[in-house]
Every structure is written in C-alpha cells, then in structure tokens.
Design a protein around this motif. Structure first.
Motif, short mmCIF file in Angstrom:
data_model
loop_
_atom_site.label_atom_id
_atom_site.label_comp_id
_atom_site.label_asym_id
_atom_site.label_seq_id
_atom_site.Cartn_x
_atom_site.Cartn_y
_atom_site.Cartn_z
N ASP A 178 3.38 -11.17 47.49
CA ASP A 178 4.09 -9.98 47.02
C ASP A 178 3.19 -9.18 46.07
N PHE A 179 2.45 -9.89 45.22
CA PHE A 179 1.51 -9.23 44.30
C PHE A 179 0.45 -8.46 45.09
N ARG A 180 0.00 -9.02 46.19
CA ARG A 180 -1.08 -8.42 46.97
C ARG A 180 -0.64 -7.26 47.85
N LYS A 181 0.64 -7.09 48.05
CA LYS A 181 1.11 -6.03 48.96
C LYS A 181 0.60 -4.67 48.49
N PRO A 182 -0.05 -3.92 49.36
CA PRO A 182 -0.53 -2.60 48.95
C PRO A 182 0.57 -1.55 48.93
N ILE A 183 1.67 -1.82 49.64
CA ILE A 183 2.76 -0.83 49.71
C ILE A 183 4.03 -1.46 49.16
N LYS A 184 4.54 -0.92 48.06
CA LYS A 184 5.80 -1.38 47.48
C LYS A 184 6.63 -0.13 47.15
N ILE A 185 7.57 0.17 48.01
CA ILE A 185 8.32 1.43 47.91
C ILE A 185 9.67 1.19 47.25
N ASN A 186 9.96 2.03 46.25
CA ASN A 186 11.25 1.94 45.57
C ASN A 186 12.30 2.84 46.23
N ASN A 187 11.89 4.05 46.63
CA ASN A 187 12.85 5.01 47.20
C ASN A 187 12.24 5.72 48.41
N PHE A 188 13.10 5.97 49.40
CA PHE A 188 12.70 6.71 50.59
C PHE A 188 13.58 7.96 50.71
N TYR A 189 12.97 9.05 51.26
CA TYR A 189 13.75 10.22 51.65
C TYR A 189 13.03 10.87 52.82
N TYR A 190 13.75 11.02 53.94
CA TYR A 190 13.10 11.67 55.08
C TYR A 190 13.93 12.89 55.48
N ALA A 191 13.23 13.87 56.09
CA ALA A 191 13.90 15.13 56.45
C ALA A 191 13.31 15.69 57.75
N LYS A 237 4.83 -15.71 37.02
CA LYS A 237 5.77 -16.19 36.00
C LYS A 237 6.87 -15.16 35.73
N ASP A 238 6.52 -13.89 35.77
CA ASP A 238 7.53 -12.84 35.56
C ASP A 238 8.56 -12.84 36.70
N VAL A 239 8.08 -13.02 37.91
CA VAL A 239 8.99 -13.05 39.07
C VAL A 239 9.98 -14.20 38.94
N HIS A 240 9.48 -15.33 38.43
CA HIS A 240 10.31 -16.54 38.34
C HIS A 240 10.62 -16.87 36.88
N SER A 241 10.92 -15.87 36.09
CA SER A 241 11.09 -16.07 34.65
C SER A 241 12.26 -16.99 34.32
N GLU A 242 13.23 -17.10 35.21
CA GLU A 242 14.38 -17.97 34.95
C GLU A 242 14.16 -19.40 35.42
N ARG A 243 13.07 -19.65 36.09
CA ARG A 243 12.80 -20.98 36.65
C ARG A 243 12.03 -21.81 35.65
N ARG A 244 12.69 -22.26 34.60
CA ARG A 244 12.01 -23.00 33.54
C ARG A 244 11.53 -24.38 33.99
N LYS A 245 12.10 -24.90 35.06
CA LYS A 245 11.69 -26.22 35.54
C LYS A 245 10.49 -26.16 36.48
N ASP A 276 4.92 -24.79 45.36
CA ASP A 276 3.71 -24.09 45.80
C ASP A 276 4.06 -22.98 46.78
N SER A 277 5.05 -23.23 47.63
CA SER A 277 5.46 -22.23 48.61
C SER A 277 5.99 -20.98 47.91
N GLU A 278 6.78 -21.18 46.87
CA GLU A 278 7.31 -20.03 46.12
C GLU A 278 6.18 -19.29 45.41
N LEU A 279 5.22 -20.03 44.90
CA LEU A 279 4.08 -19.39 44.24
C LEU A 279 3.30 -18.51 45.22
N ILE A 280 3.05 -19.05 46.41
CA ILE A 280 2.29 -18.28 47.40
C ILE A 280 3.06 -17.04 47.83
#
Length: 529
Positions: free
Chosen positions: A404-417, A383-391, A395-399
């Motif tokens: 996305d909820f189940r993903k073990p890796i969710k990276i916000n920033n990368f830096y390599y050197a 519901k948070d992901v689709h907070s603007e979808r009041r209508k 099922d496909s969007e829900l899945i």
C-alpha cells in the motif's frame, strides 16, 4: 572433570495424562512413545495397565513396538502394591522382559496426611513395610526391574525411620531404583534439614552402608505447585544423590504439573559442569528433538503458553526494535542459547516497538526492495496503519501495508464528466509522487477510463489494457458494481485489478488503478537476481 549421566524418566504418558483435559487417543499414545524413543529418552513411563483395558493395550503395544534395540528406552508402567495389579503390569510389559527393558514402578504413601486416608492400615507401619518387601519381590522374581516411590516423600515429617524401613525393604526385595518425590509440590530449599534433598542424602548414605554391593539409582519426581519443580529437581542432582529426573514435556501433570523435561534437559546442558563437586552432568537426549515433542504435547494434550521457557512460541520470537537490530547481527545477543539446537528458529513479530531494520528484513525476505534511507519511513507507515494492533501484526499484514505504501496512485476523490467535444476525469490524491488535484481529458470518442489510461501510460509506457468487465453484485438499482481490469506489459505479464462502487464507471476506474499499481510495484520494487 568426572562425567555423570543423568537419566531422563518421561512420565508424560502417565502422570501427564492424569492432568484434566490432557488425555490422548490410543494412536497418539503410540506416536508419542515413538517420538520420545527417537529422542533417546532413557525411560518412558507409558501408563497404568491395571486402570483399564485401554491402558493395558497402550502399554503392551508400546512394549511390543519399542523393544529389542540396544538404544531402545526402558518402558515403565505404574501399579499399586497389590498382587493382581503387579501381575497385570508384568503381563503388559512381558514383551520387553527378555530384552531387560521392562520396569515396574510401584509406590506406598509415607506422608502422614496421605497415610491418614488409609485408615487402620495407614497406622500399621510393620505391615506396610512387610508388604513392600513381599510385593516387590513378586515383581522382581517375574523378571522386571522395579522402581519404588515412597509417595509424599518430601512431607514425611516425623516418619523418617518408617521411610528408611520401607526403602530398606524395597532394596532387600530387589528394587534398584528409589524415587523420592515431592508429590504435593511443596518442597523448598529454605526448609533446611527438612528439605527433601537433605533427607535423600541421608537415605542414600544409609543404604550405601547397608547394601554396599547394590547399585541403586536415586531419582526425583517434583511437582510444580509453587513453581519450584525445576529448582528442586536440579538440587536433587547437584546437591543430592539423584541420577534420574522424572517429569513431563511442557511440564504437564497433576494440579500445577510436573517438572518440565525440556527445561531440565537444557538446564543440565547449560549448567551441568558448573557445580562445586567437579562433576559434569549430561544426558543422552537428542536436543534437536525437544521442539518437536513439545509441539506434539501442545497440539494433542494441553496447549502450551506462548511465553513457556525453551519451547514456547515466544521463546525465540522478538518484537523490540533494539532486540531485533542486535539479533539480526548476532542471533545470540538476546538469546541464552541457540534455538536451532532444539529444532526452533528465531522469528520476529512486527509491533509498535519494532523499527526499520525489522521491517526491512521482513520486506526483503518476501522479495521486495527496502533501501536503508527509506526503512524508517516505511516502518512508521506500517505502524500508523496498524496503530490499534498493540499485540503485533503478521508478516502478511506487514507486506500488504508495504505494498500500500508503494502504490503510486492513491485517489481520494473522483469526478468524471461528458460534454459535446470531450470526456474528462478529475481526481485528487497521490499520482506518481505528487499529491494534488488532476484533470485528464480525452476526445468525444473516448471515456473517463480512456483518459485515466492515457495519463497512467505516461508513467508506465509499456502497459496495455487486455480487457475489462463489470457486473452487478446484487439485484436492484442500488446494487454495487464490481469491475475487473486485466493489463499486460511488453513481456505479456498479466496483472488483474479489481474495484467496487455504486457507480459502474468509478468501479472500472478503481480496477484500472489497482492493476496499474500492481504492475508498477512489480517493475520497480521486486528484488532482481
């Protein structure tokens, strides 16, 4: 309790197609007639043969193709009280005459406002009554059965005696069905003695006294201009003499439409034995065909409202969390009848008022795991992901949100050197259950991609990289790089990840993470038999 059959007269192809925008092709007319016949509709009014060559062809083709079976419906066609129109209509219905399945339906205005449009003829009651007798006799002598409608019956006003005369003339000439229409859709029970059902009762009693040896069917044809077509039609049955109900599927027809046949049929099924006269009213219609016919009309004639009673898309669709929870346990908890009776299934639309049980059911229906202790958290995430979808969401969007909820890796920033002795990658975000900054290193012969691969291997030990590639999506130095990584497990199952970034290294890292997420979900959150 005495049982009484109410015949269903389907005028979807005639009155329904007189509604602006509801016309169908020749082929669809024939297909509809077959659908209605297979549903055990008693009478199908196919059209107005004298209106055009195409209308004649439609009626004649239906008459030929739906003919001699005992279970075949009666085929009706409408015409005015004119000799040439009667002859044309009889010719269109001719294939059915030998099987006694042909009905000619004709009419004469009796409403003062309709009569005024006829000029001097509309004031000559004697001539009109004589014409009713003469023309109906011509039709009856040709071998068809005849239905007569005093048009505008519910607004006859002071013309009761005139209406009595024309009904009498019609029966004397051989008509066996008298239809008393609320043509303009303005009838209401609050009219008291002026209510058309009260007039029907009076006319039925008069004709029964005068023609005791005639078996007359009394019919009703109600329009929905005040939203009263269903109530008026059922009152004509339960309070009056009607044993035939005329209408259209999905309630289409002129102006605000006719009474909805699917509503009428289900009304009789639900309440047919609850009247005060100890009669159980029933129909011969196959209830499980209603959804199919309604869907055909919605697709090929006029679109049906989602909230349309009985057959509308939302009529058996739920979103409220409380409703969903109850329906999962008992399908009839929030349904007045079992939708499967009409060929429909209960469904759920996930929305802002849905709960964990709803999410859990959809997730498990698609083959994934959703445990009791986590269902509420997962539902809130979606519901948070689709907070603007009041209508609501599909099922496909829900899945997709669940994955996305189940993903073990969710990276916000990368830096390599890179340095003389090692290569490293720093990331911030979620990594297998923890949300923090990480730094992974590899020797000088490795790469940031290798460092990340080694880190992931600690949590998915049996995966290996098959191959990966990167390419530019356009020309120029600012082109986005698109990378693809294929990984495999010990059973040679392949998972393909993709990633995009202006930096070619980062696009490759993103594709590796995408592939690893897919493998991890497949291994840990798929239901096993």
């Amino acid at each position: 309790m005495q049982k009484k059959q109410i015949k269903i007269f389907d005028t979807t192809l005639r009155d329904g197609q007189q509604c602006p925008g509801a016309g169908m092709s020749f082929e669809n007319n024939i297909e509809y007639a077959k659908l209605a016949a297979n549903a055990n509709i008693d009478i199908i009014e196919v059209g107005f043969p004298s209106a055009s060559k195409l209308d004649f062809l439609i009626v004649n083709t239906v008459a030929k193709e739906i003919s001699n079976k005992d279970t075949s419906p009666i085929i009706a066609a409408l015409c005015q009280l004119r000799e040439n129109q009667i002859e044309t209509t009889v010719r269109a219905l001719e294939p059915l005459i030998i099987h006694q399945k042909a009905r000619l339906h004709t009419y004469l205005p009796v409403d003062p406002q309709l009569l005024s449009a006829l000029g001097d003829y509309g004031r000559n009651f004697e001539q009109m009554t004589l014409d009713v007798y003469n023309y109906i006799k011509i039709a009856c002598d040709s071998g068809v059965e005849v239905e007569f409608s005093p048009e505008g019956y519910s607004r006859m006003g002071e013309n009761f005696s005139f209406v009595t005369d024309v009904i009498r003339a019609a029966i004397e000439a051989g008509a066996t069905i008298i239809n008393c229409p609320d043509t303009i859709g303005g009838a209401c029970k609050l009219q008291g003695d002026d209510y058309f059902v009260e007039k029907m009762k009076l006319h039925a009693n008069i004709m029964e006294r005068e023609f005791p040896d005639r078996n007359i069917t009394w019919s009703t044809h109600c329009h929905n201009d005040f939203g009263l077509a269903l109530e008026n039609s059922m009152n004509a049955v339960f309070m009056g003499p009607a044993t035939q109900v005329e209408g259209c599927f999905n309630g289409i027809g002129e102006r605000a439409g006719n009474v909805s046949l699917e509503q009428s049929i289900m009304y009789l099924k639900k309440f047919g034995s609850q009247g005060k006269n100890q009669i159980e009213y029933e129909t011969n219609v196959k209830i499980d065909s209603l959804q199919t016919i309604s869907d055909f009309v919605s697709l090929n004639m006029l679109a049906r409202q989602p909230h349309w009673p009985i057959t509308g898309d939302n009529a058996a669709k739920h979103s409220s969390g409380g409703h969903t929870n109850a329906i999962i346990k008992n399908p009839l908890s929030y349904q007045p009848f079992d939708p499967e009776e009409i060929g429909k299934k209960i469904s759920f639309l996930f929305g802002p008022f849905s709960g964990g049980n709803h999410a859990k059911e959809i997730i498990e229906e698609h083959g994934y795991i959703c445990n009791e202790e986590e269902k509420a958290k997962i539902a809130q995430y979606i519901k948070d992901v689709h907070s603007e979808r009041r209508k609501g969401i599909t099922d496909s969007e829900l899945i997709n949100s669940y994955l996305d909820f189940r993903k073990p890796i969710k990276i916000n920033n990368f830096y390599y050197a890179k340095s003389e002795n090692e290569n490293s990658i720093e990331i911030s975000g979620e990594f297998f259950g923890e949300n923090k900054k990480y730094r992974f290193t590899v020797g000088k012969d490795g790469s940031a991609f290798t460092a990340l691969y080694n880190a992931i291997s600690g949590f998915i030990p049996d995966f290996r990289v098959g191959k990966y590639s990167s390419q530019s999506l356009s020309e120029g130095v600012n082109s986005i790089s698109s990378s693809k990584t294929i990984i495999e497990d010990s059973n040679n199952n392949m998972f393909i990840g993709s990633g995009e970034d202006l930096d070619i290294e980062l696009s490759a890292l993103k594709s590796l993470i995408d592939a690893a997420n897919k493998m991890y979900i497949q291994k840990n959150y798929i239901q096993r038999n």
